[in-house]
Design an enzyme around this catalytic site. Sequence first.
Site, short mmCIF file in Angstrom:
data_model
loop_
_atom_site.label_atom_id
_atom_site.label_comp_id
_atom_site.label_asym_id
_atom_site.label_seq_id
_atom_site.Cartn_x
_atom_site.Cartn_y
_atom_site.Cartn_z
CE LYS A 166 -5.59 4.20 2.49
NZ LYS A 166 -4.65 5.32 2.72
CG HIS A 185 -1.89 4.25 5.56
ND1 HIS A 185 -1.79 4.13 4.20
CD2 HIS A 185 -2.04 2.98 6.04
CE1 HIS A 185 -1.85 2.85 3.85
NE2 HIS A 185 -2.01 2.13 4.95
CD GLU A 221 -1.77 7.50 9.66
OE1 GLU A 221 -1.32 8.30 8.80
OE2 GLU A 221 -2.71 6.71 9.42
CB CYS A 237 -0.94 -0.02 1.20
SG CYS A 237 -1.98 -1.49 1.25
CG HIS A 250 -6.50 0.74 1.59
ND1 HIS A 250 -5.56 1.33 0.76
CD2 HIS A 250 -5.79 0.14 2.58
CE1 HIS A 250 -4.35 1.10 1.23
NE2 HIS A 250 -4.47 0.38 2.33
CG PHE A 272 0.12 -6.22 4.26
CD1 PHE A 272 -0.48 -5.41 5.21
CD2 PHE A 272 -0.62 -7.23 3.69
CE1 PHE A 272 -1.80 -5.62 5.60
CE2 PHE A 272 -1.94 -7.45 4.05
CZ PHE A 272 -2.54 -6.64 5.01
#
Length: 416
Positions: free
Chosen positions: A338, A306, A317, A166, A343, A402
């Site tokens: 998002k 994010h 975050e 991502c 996403h 990831f």
Amino acid sequence: MRRVAITGIGLVTPVGNDREATWRALLAGESGAGPITQFDASAFATRFACEVKDFDPTLYLDKRELKHYDRFLHLAAAAGFAAMEDAGYGDRRVPEGEEERWGVYVGAGLGGLSTIESTHLKGREKGPRHGFSPYFVSDIIINMAPGLLSIKTGAQGPNMSHVSACSSGAHAIGEAARLIRWNEADVMLAGGCESTIAFLGVGGFNASRALSKRNDDPARASRPFDKDRDGFVIAEGAGVLVLEELGRAKARGAPIYGELAGYAANSDAHHITLPAPEGRGAKRCMERALADANMAPTDIGYINAHGTSTPANDKSETMAIKSAFGDHARSLAVSSTKSMIGHTLGAAGGIETAVTALAVSRGVLPPTINYETPDEECDLDYVPNEARETRVSGAVSNSFGFGGTNAALVVRRFEG
């Protein structure tokens, strides 16, 4: 070191098929979520997504070519061509004599997943002689996104892709900016693309329990930083920027959305999917991006987070922002687009950096919609539910992926 301007923006998202349509929808707080139409998802625990709607790839690619390219490549072409047009290159071609000073750097996370699915089924049914297209491999590999744009525009400089889950789009933009700063190129098309709303994509993320299951109300499913968040909403799209050496941009009178002033990339080195405790990797990444931009924490007024709407990401975050910015964190506006777009995985960094540049240049911050129940562990100003007119000098766009990979980009307002 040379400075980098953002002179073109191309967007294809679940809330709009171009830059202005997307921007209007974001400021209006519109959600792009709805029932999945690209395959039969009735057997899955999650049956909705944020799909790009009413998209006509023939506006960007010849009908004869379309069957040779997966949908993620259609989206990349649309965003890349739109960015070039926005930067003043209406014929979508690199000016004659400049070809070797233009490059393309576009990332994606998974590539041609739908084509892999359909080819596997066809190959099993018809056998190896008749079940495979000669374009199968070139249809699915991620570096065909920059390759296609390079071929179509005539850019003969660096032609690369970035694959970091991502964070792919954000890393591609940051690395492209470095090529300009280091005088390896004068102009770069850079960003991310993704289209994985497919049986394998939705099935895989469902199995990992990462997706929201609010099938009864998809538009309210993505709720970053809200206490009742239960997972992200899978999405597709593309965001491509034209990055240009600042002096060149000024000399030709190009529109300048802002300066891409700082970039950092690092690793949590912690877990394959979960963020590091207390967001320590993200903290260091933001700090390094600010140092790269030669900006202080107090120079930043907005963070495009994010903000995935997953319990672990949003908490970590928030902790990272508070740790990196100290007391100034309470003065920051933080929002997650998002909540509206979903996403977009490898495309997220491209789309969200574009949105960050628009927010800085236009003095309006997009909201975090569906923010209804505050979470005591997420206690910052998330621009809840309504856009906010605020002029900021600088902003940060975060992307995490990831494998513990992180990226942070700093956009500084251009003063002329």
